[in-house]
Design a protein around this motif. Structure first.
Motif, short mmCIF file in Angstrom:
data_model
loop_
_atom_site.label_atom_id
_atom_site.label_comp_id
_atom_site.label_asym_id
_atom_site.label_seq_id
_atom_site.Cartn_x
_atom_site.Cartn_y
_atom_site.Cartn_z
N ALA A 135 0.84 -1.21 0.00
CA ALA A 135 0.00 0.00 0.00
C ALA A 135 0.87 1.25 0.00
O ALA A 135 0.58 2.22 -0.71
N LEU A 138 2.44 1.68 -3.50
CA LEU A 138 1.47 2.16 -4.47
C LEU A 138 1.20 3.65 -4.28
O LEU A 138 0.99 4.39 -5.24
N LYS A 153 -4.82 0.93 -9.51
CA LYS A 153 -5.54 1.93 -8.71
C LYS A 153 -6.66 1.31 -7.89
O LYS A 153 -6.77 1.60 -6.68
N GLU A 156 -5.06 -0.30 -5.04
CA GLU A 156 -4.62 0.67 -4.04
C GLU A 156 -5.76 1.04 -3.10
O GLU A 156 -5.60 1.06 -1.88
#
Length: 292
Positions: A135, A138, A153, A156
């Motif tokens: 996390a 990203l 995305k 994420e």
């Protein structure tokens, strides 16, 4: 030894199942770990922070080993970051390490520091650390993932949603080592309140604000959408929500039974002389020689 199943928050477990069911999720995790950020961060941490030990600031270091022993985890490396902003975090996969900032140490008393460290150890015990790292990576940007970047995305956002729920599990872990009230007090301190104010606060009244927040959040589709937009990029829940969750759990039969069982185990598996944890098969304590 404490098992994650004994305290993990149900929303954490559900969010993790949803996360791991996302098509392509294992591929993205593997790709990110292959980029070598773990080794980069470990090297930067080693070069810029102070590793704590029995001979390097032992008054800080000595908080960690008893917590690891109680949780039954291997002791991670422990570092101090000279930073006035109060913070603590855990990172690493092959070499796990915990970092606390000088600002955090100046703010917390001994019980509160224990709660923070137990929270971080909770991430290790629950095997959160790899996904928390992903996390974080990203959040740094998706360009390095190439074609996977456009697919990452949603991953994420799913990771951040899970991260918010994972924090609730680790608050529970911290309350096992200290107490729900100490964990709630930490939330007040981390929210920026000086001790002269936070020690006079009614934590239960603060927790009730979370109930009012839930009413507002669930008051129609538009309000749900607005609140989602306000939280979708956050890795941690709001402070009042965390306080409400941990104080409620502290009154639950799950917490009460868990603590009773742990107290029984601790009393039967400790040397009556030195109070160190002993193996039930020992006839004599290997630490002090006392007959068991």
């Amino acid at each position: 030894m404490i098992k994650p199943a004994e305290f993990i928050h149900p929303e954490d477990a559900a969010a993790l199942r949803q996360l791991e069911s996302i098509p392509g999720f294992p591929t993205i995790v593997k790709k990110i770990l292959e980029l070598g950020f773990e080794k980069l961060w470990y090297g930067l941490n080693m070069a810029s922070n102070i590793r704590l030990s029995p001979t390097q600031l032992p008054e800080i270091y000595n908080h960690l080993p008893p917590i690891c022993e109680k949780l039954g985890i291997k002791e991670p490396e422990f570092y101090l970051e000279m930073n006035p902003v109060p913070n603590a975090y855990t990172s690493g996969d092959t070499r796990v390490f915990i970092v606390v900032t000088s600002g955090l140490l100046e703010m917390m008393d001994d019980d509160e520091l224990d709660a923070v460290l137990a929270h971080e150890c909770g991430h290790i015990l629950c095997r959160h650390v790899v996904y928390k790292m992903v996390a974080d990576y990203l959040a740094l940007g998706l360009d390095s993932l190439g074609i996977l970047g456009s697919l990452a995305k949603p991953v994420e956002y799913a990771l951040l949603y899970w991260s918010r729920k994972a924090e609730l599990s680790c608050d529970r872990c911290a309350s096992i080592i200290t107490s729900p009230e100490v964990v709630a007090r930490v939330m007040a301190r981390l929210a920026g309140g000086p001790k002269s104010i936070t020690q006079k606060m009614s934590l239960h009244e603060w927790a009730k604000q979370a109930d009012r927040y839930e009413e507002i959040k669930n008051d129609g589709l538009w309000n749900k959408t607005l609140q989602l937009s306000a939280t979708i990029g956050k890795s941690h829940p709001f402070s009042a929500v965390r306080v409400s969750e941990i104080l409620k759990w502290g009154q639950s039969s799950q917490y009460i039974n868990l603590m009773q069982n742990l107290n029984l185990q601790n009393s039967s598996n400790r040397c009556s002389s030195c109070r160190r944890t002993v193996d039930p098969s020992w006839r004599f304590c290997k630490y002090c020689g006392n007959k068991l």
